[in-house]
Motif scaffolding. Structure first.
Motif, PDB file in Angstrom:
ATOM      1  N   LEU A  36     -12.037  -8.489   1.493  1.00 21.70           N
ATOM      2  CA  LEU A  36     -13.462  -8.749   1.330  1.00 21.70           C
ATOM      3  C   LEU A  36     -13.889  -8.513  -0.120  1.00 21.70           C
ATOM      4  O   LEU A  36     -14.578  -9.348  -0.717  1.00 21.70           O
ATOM      5  N   LYS A  37     -13.459  -7.413  -0.694  1.00 22.14           N
ATOM      6  CA  LYS A  37     -13.796  -7.137  -2.098  1.00 22.14           C
ATOM      7  C   LYS A  37     -13.204  -8.196  -3.011  1.00 22.14           C
ATOM      8  O   LYS A  37     -13.853  -8.643  -3.966  1.00 22.14           O
ATOM      9  N   ARG A  38     -11.994  -8.608  -2.715  1.00 20.21           N
ATOM     10  CA  ARG A  38     -11.359  -9.651  -3.540  1.00 20.21           C
ATOM     11  C   ARG A  38     -12.138 -10.956  -3.460  1.00 20.21           C
ATOM     12  O   ARG A  38     -12.360 -11.625  -4.450  1.00 20.21           O
TER      13      ARG A  38
ATOM     14  N   TYR B 193      -8.601  -5.396   5.436  1.00 17.94           N
ATOM     15  CA  TYR B 193      -9.725  -6.344   5.471  1.00 17.94           C
ATOM     16  C   TYR B 193     -10.750  -6.016   4.384  1.00 17.94           C
ATOM     17  O   TYR B 193     -11.313  -6.927   3.764  1.00 17.94           O
ATOM     18  N   ASN B 194     -10.990  -4.735   4.139  1.00 17.84           N
ATOM     19  CA  ASN B 194     -11.921  -4.359   3.078  1.00 17.84           C
ATOM     20  C   ASN B 194     -11.397  -4.777   1.711  1.00 17.84           C
ATOM     21  O   ASN B 194     -12.160  -5.226   0.853  1.00 17.84           O
ATOM     22  N   PHE B 195     -10.086  -4.665   1.505  1.00 20.75           N
ATOM     23  CA  PHE B 195      -9.474  -5.137   0.264  1.00 20.75           C
ATOM     24  C   PHE B 195      -9.727  -6.633   0.088  1.00 20.75           C
ATOM     25  O   PHE B 195     -10.139  -7.084  -0.978  1.00 20.75           O
TER      26      PHE B 195
ATOM     27  N   ALA C 183      -8.521  -2.068   8.879  1.00 19.40           N
ATOM     28  CA  ALA C 183      -9.817  -2.028   8.198  1.00 19.40           C
ATOM     29  C   ALA C 183      -9.647  -1.954   6.680  1.00 19.40           C
ATOM     30  O   ALA C 183     -10.365  -2.634   5.934  1.00 19.40           O
ATOM     31  N   GLY C 184      -8.707  -1.159   6.214  1.00 18.27           N
ATOM     32  CA  GLY C 184      -8.463  -1.056   4.780  1.00 18.27           C
ATOM     33  C   GLY C 184      -7.986  -2.370   4.180  1.00 18.27           C
ATOM     34  O   GLY C 184      -8.400  -2.759   3.087  1.00 18.27           O
TER      35      GLY C 184
ATOM     36  N   SER D 137       0.831  -1.198   0.000  1.00 24.75           N
ATOM     37  CA  SER D 137       0.000   0.000   0.000  1.00 24.75           C
ATOM     38  C   SER D 137       0.872   1.257   0.000  1.00 24.75           C
ATOM     39  O   SER D 137       1.897   1.298   0.670  1.00 24.75           O
TER      40      SER D 137
END
Length: 79
Positions: free
Chosen positions: A73-75, A69-71, A66-67, A59
């Motif tokens: 999750l989207k993947r 984990y959100n990455f 959180a960022g 990054s």
């Protein structure tokens, strides 16, 4: 390819070879009966992590846990 489990290791100011979580994963992965994908999420823009065996995200800014984990999750949702 769909995987049963996404595993995310979030790193900050920690080289991969010094990560206890990563070392533990390497020791245990042979015993994992699920189809897993490991994401190494590096939140330190001053440190470059490379490992062709896994998904590596270097990054450009610290997006916190959180960022990362959100990455993941989207993947998981779209891959």
């Amino acid at each position: 390819m769909n995987h049963s489990v996404e595993i995310v290791i979030v790193l900050y100011k920690c080289p991969l070879e010094e990560s206890i979580s990563f070392a533990s994963f390497l020791q245990l992965r042979e015993n994992i009966k699920l189809d897993v994908e490991l994401i190494l999420f590096n939140n330190d823009s001053e440190l470059l992590i490379e490992d062709e065996r896994f998904i590596v995200v270097n990054s450009v800014e610290n997006v916190k846990v959180a960022g990362a984990y959100n990455f993941a999750l989207k993947r998981a949702m779209y891959c």
